[in-house]
Design an enzyme around this catalytic site. Sequence first.
Site, mmCIF file in Angstrom:
data_model
loop_
_atom_site.group_PDB
_atom_site.id
_atom_site.type_symbol
_atom_site.label_atom_id
_atom_site.label_comp_id
_atom_site.label_asym_id
_atom_site.label_seq_id
_atom_site.Cartn_x
_atom_site.Cartn_y
_atom_site.Cartn_z
ATOM 1 N N SER A 242 30.822 17.871 42.229
ATOM 2 C CA SER A 242 30.717 16.590 41.572
ATOM 3 C C SER A 242 31.744 15.675 41.984
ATOM 4 C CB SER A 242 30.511 16.760 40.293
ATOM 5 O OG SER A 242 30.183 15.414 39.507
ATOM 6 N N HIS B 43 35.508 5.351 42.522
ATOM 7 C CA HIS B 43 36.029 4.110 41.920
ATOM 8 C C HIS B 43 36.674 3.291 42.927
ATOM 9 C CE1 HIS B 43 33.783 4.817 38.066
ATOM 10 N NE2 HIS B 43 34.541 6.134 37.913
ATOM 11 N N ASN C 81 26.340 14.459 43.476
ATOM 12 C CA ASN C 81 26.399 15.957 42.941
ATOM 13 C C ASN C 81 25.513 16.909 43.553
ATOM 14 O OD1 ASN C 81 24.587 17.523 40.538
ATOM 15 N ND2 ASN C 81 27.050 17.532 40.420
ATOM 16 N N VAL C 82 25.834 18.034 43.785
ATOM 17 C CA VAL C 82 24.856 19.098 44.352
ATOM 18 C C VAL C 82 25.265 20.322 43.319
ATOM 19 C CG1 VAL C 82 24.127 18.474 46.352
ATOM 20 C CG2 VAL C 82 26.430 19.526 46.238
ATOM 21 N N ARG C 83 24.116 20.884 42.828
ATOM 22 C CA ARG C 83 24.671 22.113 41.981
ATOM 23 C C ARG C 83 23.490 23.254 42.171
ATOM 24 N NH1 ARG C 83 22.704 17.534 39.626
ATOM 25 N NH2 ARG C 83 20.781 17.487 38.418
ATOM 26 N N HIS D 37 20.316 2.122 25.650
ATOM 27 C CA HIS D 37 20.600 1.285 24.779
ATOM 28 C C HIS D 37 20.924 -0.146 25.285
ATOM 29 C CE1 HIS D 37 24.440 3.065 26.255
ATOM 30 N NE2 HIS D 37 24.849 1.836 25.832
ATOM 31 N N HIS E 254 19.275 3.143 50.766
ATOM 32 C CA HIS E 254 18.060 3.843 50.671
ATOM 33 C C HIS E 254 17.473 4.353 51.767
ATOM 34 C CE1 HIS E 254 17.331 3.231 46.246
ATOM 35 N NE2 HIS E 254 18.079 2.403 46.246
ATOM 36 N N HIS F 34 28.620 7.953 43.186
ATOM 37 C CA HIS F 34 28.324 9.409 42.422
ATOM 38 C C HIS F 34 27.704 10.172 43.092
ATOM 39 C CE1 HIS F 34 25.869 11.967 39.769
ATOM 40 N NE2 HIS F 34 27.084 12.405 39.489
ATOM 41 N N ARG G 243 36.159 22.694 31.678
ATOM 42 C CA ARG G 243 37.671 21.875 31.535
ATOM 43 C C ARG G 243 37.376 20.103 31.365
ATOM 44 N NH1 ARG G 243 41.147 19.393 35.457
ATOM 45 N NH2 ARG G 243 43.403 19.797 34.782
#
Length: 302
Positions: free
Chosen positions: A94, A98, A110-112, A177, A147, A108, A262
């Site tokens: 991940s 910034h 992420n690969v999982r 929200h 893109h 950002h 963690r």
Amino acid sequence: MNTPNINQIKSFFLSLQDEICQQLEQIDGKEKFTEQCWQREEGGGGRSRIMKEGTIFEQAGANFSHVSGDMLPLSATAHRPELVGRHYQAMGVSLVIHPLNPYIPTSHANVRFFIAEKEGEAPVWWFGGGFDLTPYYGFKEDAIHWHTTARNICRPYGEDVYPKYKEWCDNYFYIKHRNEARGIGGLFYDDLNTPDFEHCFNFTQDIGKGFLSAYLPIVEKRKEILWGERERQFQLYRRGRYVEFNLVWDRGTLFGLQSGGRTESILMSMPPLARWEHDYHPEPESAEAALYTDFLPAKNWI
């Protein structure tokens, strides 16, 4: 081949973390990542890397984790009751970046991989991941480049893949929200386990390796733009939205906290500084207003 090779996946994830950190250090030119390795009592551990106060990156974090256990947290079993009672392993990389300059977007990726096993039954496994972009000051050509790169990564796997995962990304990174998107999206996929392991693993590798080719050209193009207090204050205000999404809606954050991961690594995605302002509205026709009217509403950029 449809049997997951966990060692092969782990080896790729570790090398991906290395490659991303090396390239970010190179472009920053000042700071290096510091590494902390950690172990988890219930099983597994990881290595967390963070860069702070760089020339370009105010904070960048790149985490690898590989955790295992005998009981999944509620965030994982709520939609998948068949996973209750299975031993599981969850592994991934991940990344959250910034930048200091408000004209460079936050990003950002992420690969999982996830597998749940039970004696006498076939394992349940899948891949997930993606990448998304959160500009503060929007540039149409950056959105098109972002893109287009995403589409080109997906294209070998079918013409329907990019539109499907783009829409999923738009829907996932939506701050309900606030009734607004977190950024301009990108790709998001989950539960990928067909047609076979090799196909899914290859796609996940291409997503991981393709991220920097989508992001770094934007960094290079915007890093010299001059900025002042007005831009900084707007950046910090919009970072508040990033915090809200990650703490309220993000499934990965909830899974990590509920599974005893963690905490410092899980909350690495938080910006080092953010601010809130009651009932803020940007000046009409301003660059800040353009973010809300021209960039955050979901659209087909290409």
